[in-house]
Scaffold this active site. Sequence first.
Site, PDB file in Angstrom:
ATOM      1  N   LYS A 186       0.736  -1.290   0.077  1.00  0.00           N
ATOM      2  CA  LYS A 186      -0.166   0.031  -0.040  1.00  0.00           C
ATOM      3  C   LYS A 186       0.779   1.144  -0.064  1.00  0.00           C
ATOM      4  O   LYS A 186       2.140   1.273   0.134  1.00  0.00           O
ATOM      5  CB  LYS A 186      -1.063  -0.079   1.202  1.00  0.00           C
ATOM      6  CG  LYS A 186      -1.740  -1.160   1.091  1.00  0.00           C
ATOM      7  CD  LYS A 186      -2.729  -1.300  -0.175  1.00  0.00           C
ATOM      8  CE  LYS A 186      -3.911  -2.190  -0.039  1.00  0.00           C
ATOM      9  NZ  LYS A 186      -3.811  -3.510   0.103  1.00  0.00           N
TER      10      LYS A 186
HETATM   11  C1  LIG Z   1      -5.219  -4.129   0.476  1.00  0.00           C
HETATM   12  C2  LIG Z   1      -6.653  -4.261   0.779  1.00  0.00           C
HETATM   13  C3  LIG Z   1      -7.452  -4.786   1.726  1.00  0.00           C
HETATM   14  C4  LIG Z   1      -6.812  -5.596   2.765  1.00  0.00           C
HETATM   15  O1  LIG Z   1      -5.762  -5.038   3.474  1.00  0.00           O
HETATM   16  P1  LIG Z   1      -4.676  -6.182   4.064  1.00  0.00           P
HETATM   17  O2  LIG Z   1      -3.979  -5.281   5.007  1.00  0.00           O
HETATM   18  O3  LIG Z   1      -3.865  -6.802   3.136  1.00  0.00           O
HETATM   19  O4  LIG Z   1      -5.538  -6.802   4.915  1.00  0.00           O
HETATM   20  C5  LIG Z   1      -8.713  -4.392   1.814  1.00  0.00           C
HETATM   21  N1  LIG Z   1      -9.545  -3.679   0.986  1.00  0.00           N
HETATM   22  C6  LIG Z   1      -8.583  -3.241  -0.305  1.00  0.00           C
HETATM   23  C7  LIG Z   1      -9.572  -2.595  -1.235  1.00  0.00           C
HETATM   24  C8  LIG Z   1      -7.387  -3.745  -0.377  1.00  0.00           C
HETATM   25  O5  LIG Z   1      -6.771  -3.074  -1.532  1.00  0.00           O
END
Ligand SMILES: *Cc1c(COP(=O)(O)O)cnc(C)c1O
Length: 397
Positions: A186
């Site tokens: 992210k």
């Molecule tokens: C990455 C992501 C998640 C989940 O995040 P994690 O930290 O990997 O559990 C949820 N929703 C979206 C849209 C994402 O891109």
Amino acid sequence: MPGFELFGDLERNEVNDVLDNGVLMRYGFDGMRNGHWKAKTLEQALQNTFKSKHVQLVSSGTAAVSVALASAGVGAGDEVIMPTFTFVASFEAIMMLGAIPILVDIDDTLCLSPKAVEAAITNKTKAVMAVQMCGSMANMDALQAICNTHKVLLIEDACQAIGGTYKGKPLGSIGDLGCFSFDFVKTITCGEGGAVITNHTPYYTNADHYSDHGHDHVGHDRGAETHPFLGYNFRISELHAAVGLAQVKRLPEFLEIQKRNYNILRNAISAIPEVTFRTVPEGGEESCAFLNFFLPDMGIANKVMQGFKDNGVDVCWNYYNNNWHYIREWHHLKDLKSLFPISKEVKKGLENLKTKDFSMSDHYISRNISCLIKLSWTEDEVHARAQKMVDAIKKVL
Ligand SMILES: *Cc1c(COP(=O)(O)O)cnc(C)c1O
């Protein structure tokens, strides 16, 4: 998008600060921690970033979605409306609570279609979950109006849109509760981590307790705390929060680089008349974590994708046959392949998934190409990439 690309001394120093002090847990150990509160400090920083009254850090973005829903009272048998284009985490987080994910079409924003949402509302609908995919957003005013009319919650998953805004408000801060992920790919990362944000104090208090076994966090003796209700463990560790604390300081720099790189690519391909871009709702500003564009049809999109591959244009995807982000390949969900029994209500709620018509989503996803915007590219590299993209697209058209 990924913060891991720009990683260095700031992150190392914050982590070492935790290690030198020795308290790796975010709660308790007040006497030992000598003023070290990485998770708390990061929560305060994120309150500023997201212009939100409350921030609760948790262990992941998926946990953030579950905690947000639970904190607002969503659970067994409740319906939560979510888009067909998202990450599998969306339905995982809903189903963990025994709630029913109701999948509906996206529109040319690549996010929830307000029309499809309106049509899917029933007397069991408890929440609408807008997933702000690939750095942009759904039409939030339209969704808010629907939620107000039907008195249902509006939850925002802004995991992929850190830094985007709608009518001056940070994405994630518009709905009743917002969710973020700080996983390794992210815009800013903790390694693993997530956050729930809200302006509604009772929801925040619920999130704070629920994500730590129901601990009420009153006083300075963890063992003596009471548990007003059932909870789980979705805590973030001080080590992870320390990484995030370094990264959040760099967020403005990350967003500026993303924007520069995005604009170079967008300007180059916008000269091709057959290329169109996703609709960004009026008043919206993308985070520029991705550049999304449409080609006239799926055949052309596939050929362009092949051209990109042949010419070394990486980190671009067509999501039509993607295993993780689009309903077509979610066979484990459609076939309800669960390690443990699933409730009758959830089974029934998902019954029609295999046959439901998602041709509007198909229409947009099949023609779309989504390109990740990296932070580590130099300006020259982005210009070279832009030229390759233009050449590959023109060759097919
Ligand atoms: C990455 C992501 C998640 C989940 O995040 P994690 O930290 O990997 O559990 C949820 N929703 C979206 C849209 C994402 O891109």
